[in-house]
Design an enzyme around this catalytic site. Structure first.
Site, PDB file in Angstrom:
ATOM      1  N   HIS A   1     -35.003  22.707  17.365  1.00 32.86           N
ATOM      2  CA  HIS A   1     -35.875  22.267  18.443  1.00 32.86           C
ATOM      3  C   HIS A   1     -37.104  23.155  18.428  1.00 32.86           C
ATOM      4  O   HIS A   1     -37.065  24.294  18.887  1.00 32.86           O
ATOM      5  CB  HIS A   1     -35.132  22.365  19.782  1.00 32.86           C
ATOM      6  CG  HIS A   1     -35.798  21.601  20.878  1.00 32.86           C
ATOM      7  ND1 HIS A   1     -35.545  21.831  22.207  1.00 32.86           N
ATOM      8  CD2 HIS A   1     -36.707  20.593  20.848  1.00 32.86           C
ATOM      9  CE1 HIS A   1     -36.267  21.003  22.943  1.00 32.86           C
ATOM     10  NE2 HIS A   1     -36.981  20.245  22.134  1.00 32.86           N
TER      11      HIS A   1
ATOM     12  N   HIS B   1     -29.668  12.311  21.707  1.00 35.56           N
ATOM     13  CA  HIS B   1     -30.969  12.988  21.700  1.00 35.56           C
ATOM     14  C   HIS B   1     -30.757  14.425  21.218  1.00 35.56           C
ATOM     15  O   HIS B   1     -29.817  15.096  21.640  1.00 35.56           O
ATOM     16  CB  HIS B   1     -31.562  12.995  23.112  1.00 35.56           C
ATOM     17  CG  HIS B   1     -32.806  13.826  23.257  1.00 35.56           C
ATOM     18  ND1 HIS B   1     -32.815  15.066  23.858  1.00 35.56           N
ATOM     19  CD2 HIS B   1     -34.084  13.589  22.868  1.00 35.56           C
ATOM     20  CE1 HIS B   1     -34.043  15.558  23.842  1.00 35.56           C
ATOM     21  NE2 HIS B   1     -34.831  14.685  23.255  1.00 35.56           N
TER      22      HIS B   1
END
Length: 642
Positions: free
Chosen positions: A175, A128
């Site tokens: 992110h 992830h």
């Protein structure tokens, strides 16, 4: 036998003898049983391999090879005169038991499971936010973690795609909505190309969480096709159709790269949303991230200092700070009955959903990106509606669905468990950490695996017990990154009635008996004051099982600490009754007790798939917090399945 000194009260020193690893009484007794006049011959050793080690069809040549290798290692040829039968003495036998050749998982088996079933029939080693070096909030983005993941054997890599803050028509990976500094997409793709098949020849799935307008989506397609050879990509029409009706097998996809994301909507569908036209990038962020959203472009272009997210403070639980939180069982999950099935996790990786069911991604993709769509062979996305609609099985197509760990847990507690099992028999389910895990911690993967979820995505840069379970599961099947799901997760009818339900109490299928004899190697790995400045370490062990709720045991089964010893001998037996051994993982942790500070130091850990354990007496290597194997630290253990 040497000596070590430890300082006490600044001006005094205590001296301790450094013990030498010696065969436990049980091992010496076995040697006497399978030897004659202090020598274990080829015939004796062959019988030992059959009766004690439960080896599969061992040959006398195998026994001879072991003896020859120990002769070379210990230089024992002087023990064998021309009229004396060649064999092992007690020292050599003990060294053989602790050697790499005697590991708990058979190194020579390699990939031994059937690899010709559809991709949906396998658990897939998945990461992830694979580009992050640390926490989810302000760590650096880099291709380094991607390289490390691929070399460890991961087959699932996730990249978050954003318009570049530095150059027009550029794409970067970071992110979004946080202070993480980006890395160029080209760098990530080139790293994947270089290391994709170093550890395994089976396919790599690249999951794009993209926040791009159509023109940049086609730019991504050009980058991908420019870096990877055409023969290396499984494209949408490789089999003559745009959407797969069944996933190909890992065997047929060796050396292939699979792109998985939600495809751009068709022009016909886009016309229905013309009132919502937008080419801007937008995504919902967790509340703690929203204050950073307006500074994303500014910060992403700076080379700022990147601090690792702090570990728990001294005031936190000492055990959690050292080991990571204990793995929660599904029975311990709070059964939330209020709220939407969307669970307000603020981390929907398929695109958030509006009241009318149209995703934001649908709104922004007014212009079709044909090159990008052609690139996507594993289609992802959530249909309109809630869980019931998401988990519908379609006859004419297969797809990938993503759920957060909270969405999965709530689906299970709301009795959608068997719907998930049914969905994952032909489709792929990806589960990812909840948005509030900013420290890159992880969740209990067994909840997802026991319901058939294939891609259980983990923060591989994290640490702690859940990550050790992930490492343990994928030590199976030669470490190739694909583990065949048990047949009961693929059966529509059979032993477990209609569909498998891990919550149902099942009869005991097998009993695992474990004996922990001793350990060694810490004195070669660590400075003599590493664990305790005043004396040698006091090691003790915890052993338990992670599996379905009925099999999972807390780590309360433990040995007594062995005081002041680098070579502890515990000689402790453990017994575990298992109803679903196919999903059971044996957990082993070594603690060093510190009575003064009232906290345990970390002495090593490992996790092993019960279904692949070799019976008999084995040398079990231990690993550090990150899952890297120590060079010298190992345990002598025995395993028996009844």
């Amino acid at each position: 036998m040497g000596k070590q000194s430890y300082r006490v009260c600044f001006c005094f020193r205590r001296w301790f003898h450094v013990g030498v690893s010696e065969p436990p009484e049980a091992i010496e007794s076995l040697f006497n049983q399978y030897s004659e006049n202090g020598i274990m011959t080829v015939d004796h050793l062959h019988r030992f391999l059959v009766e004690v080690q439960k080896e599969r069809n061992p040959k006398k040549e195998d026994a001879q090879a072991i003896i020859d290798s120990m002769d070379v290692q210990l230089n024992l040829k002087h023990l064998h005169s021309s009229d004396q039968r060649k064999g092992l003495n007690l020292e050599a036998f003990f060294k053989y038991l602790l050697s790499e050749k005697n590991s708990p998982l058979c190194p020579s088996r390699g990939v031994h499971q059937d690899m010709k079933a559809p991709l949906s029939h396998y658990f897939i080693y998945t990461g992830h936010n694979s580009y992050l070096t640390g926490n989810q909030l302000n760590s650096k983005c880099s291709a380094g973690p991607i390289k490390d993941a691929l070399r460890r054997g991961l087959r699932g890599i996730e990249l978050d795609l954003w318009p570049s803050s530095k150059k027009k028509d550029g794409v970067e990976v970071c992110h979004g909505g946080t202070l993480t500094a980006p890395v160029d997409l080209t760098t990530c793709l080139e790293t994947i190309k270089k290391y994709a098949f170093d550890a395994s020849e089976y396919p790599v799935v690249i999951t794009f969480e993209d926040h791009l307008p159509p023109n940049l989506q086609d730019k991504v397609a050009e980058l991908v096709t420019g870096i990877f050879d055409k023969k290396d990509l499984l494209t949408a029409d490789s089999d003559g159709s745009e959407c797969l009706t069944e996933f190909p097998s890992p065997e047929s996809l060796k050396g292939k790269i699979i792109i998985s994301t939600k495809p751009p909507e068709d022009k016909a569908k886009d016309k229905e949303n013309e009132l919502h036209k937008s080419t801007s990038c937008h995504v919902n962020f967790p509340p703690f991230m929203k204050m950073f959203n307006h500074t994303r472009k500014k910060v992403c272009g700076q080379k700022a200092k990147h601090q690792e997210y702090p570990r728990p403070s001294a005031s936190s639980s000492a055990d959690e700070a050292e080991w990571g939180e204990e793995v929660p069982n599904l029975k311990g999950i709070v059964k939330t009955t209020n709220g939407s099935t969307n669970d307000k996790d603020y981390s929907d990786e398929e695109g958030s959903t509006n009241a009318d069911g149209d995703s934001e991604k649908t709104q922004q993709n007014v212009v079709e990106a044909p090159k990008y769509r052609h690139l996507i062979s594993m289609h992802a996305g959530k249909p309109k509606g809630g869980l019931k609609e998401w988990l519908k099985v379609e006859v004419d197509r297969v797809r990938r669905l993503s759920l957060s760990e909270l969405q999965l847990e709530r689906a299970v507690t709301k009795k959608y468990g068997q719907d998930i099992v049914r969905f994952t028999q032909s489709n792929v389910l990806r589960v990812y950490p909840k948005g509030l895990r900013i420290d890159s911690s992880n969740y209990n993967p067994l909840i997802a695996w026991s319901h058939g979820a294939q891609m259980v995505a983990f923060n591989m840069q994290g640490y702690g017990r859940p990550l050790w379970l992930m490492h343990g599961m994928f030590r199976a099947n030669g470490g190739c990154g694909y583990v065949k799901k048990p047949e009961f997760l693929l059966e529509k009818t059979g032993l477990y009635r209609d569909l498998f339900d891990p919550e149902v109490n099942l009869p005991v299928k097998t009993t695992l008996k474990v004996t922990l004899y001793s350990g060694e190697g810490w004195d070669k790995e660590f400075h003599h004051t590493y664990f305790d400045a005043c004396s040698p370490p006091d090691f003790y062990a915890k052993v338990g099982i992670a599996g379905v709720p009925g099999d999972t045991s807390s780590m309360t089964d433990q040995t007594e600490p062995i005081k002041d010893s680098w070579v502890p001998a515990w000689n402790k037996e453990f017994e575990f009754q298992l109803t679903v051994p196919e999903l059971a993982l044996l957990r082993i942790e070594i603690h060093e007790r510190d009575d003064i500070l009232q906290k345990d130091d970390f002495g090593g850990q490992t996790c092993l798939p019960v279904s692949e354990l070799r019976q008999g007496i084995r040398a079990v290597p231990l690993h550090d917090r990150k899952g890297n194997e120590y060079k010298n630290v190992k345990l002598l253990m025995s395993f028996e399945l009844i």
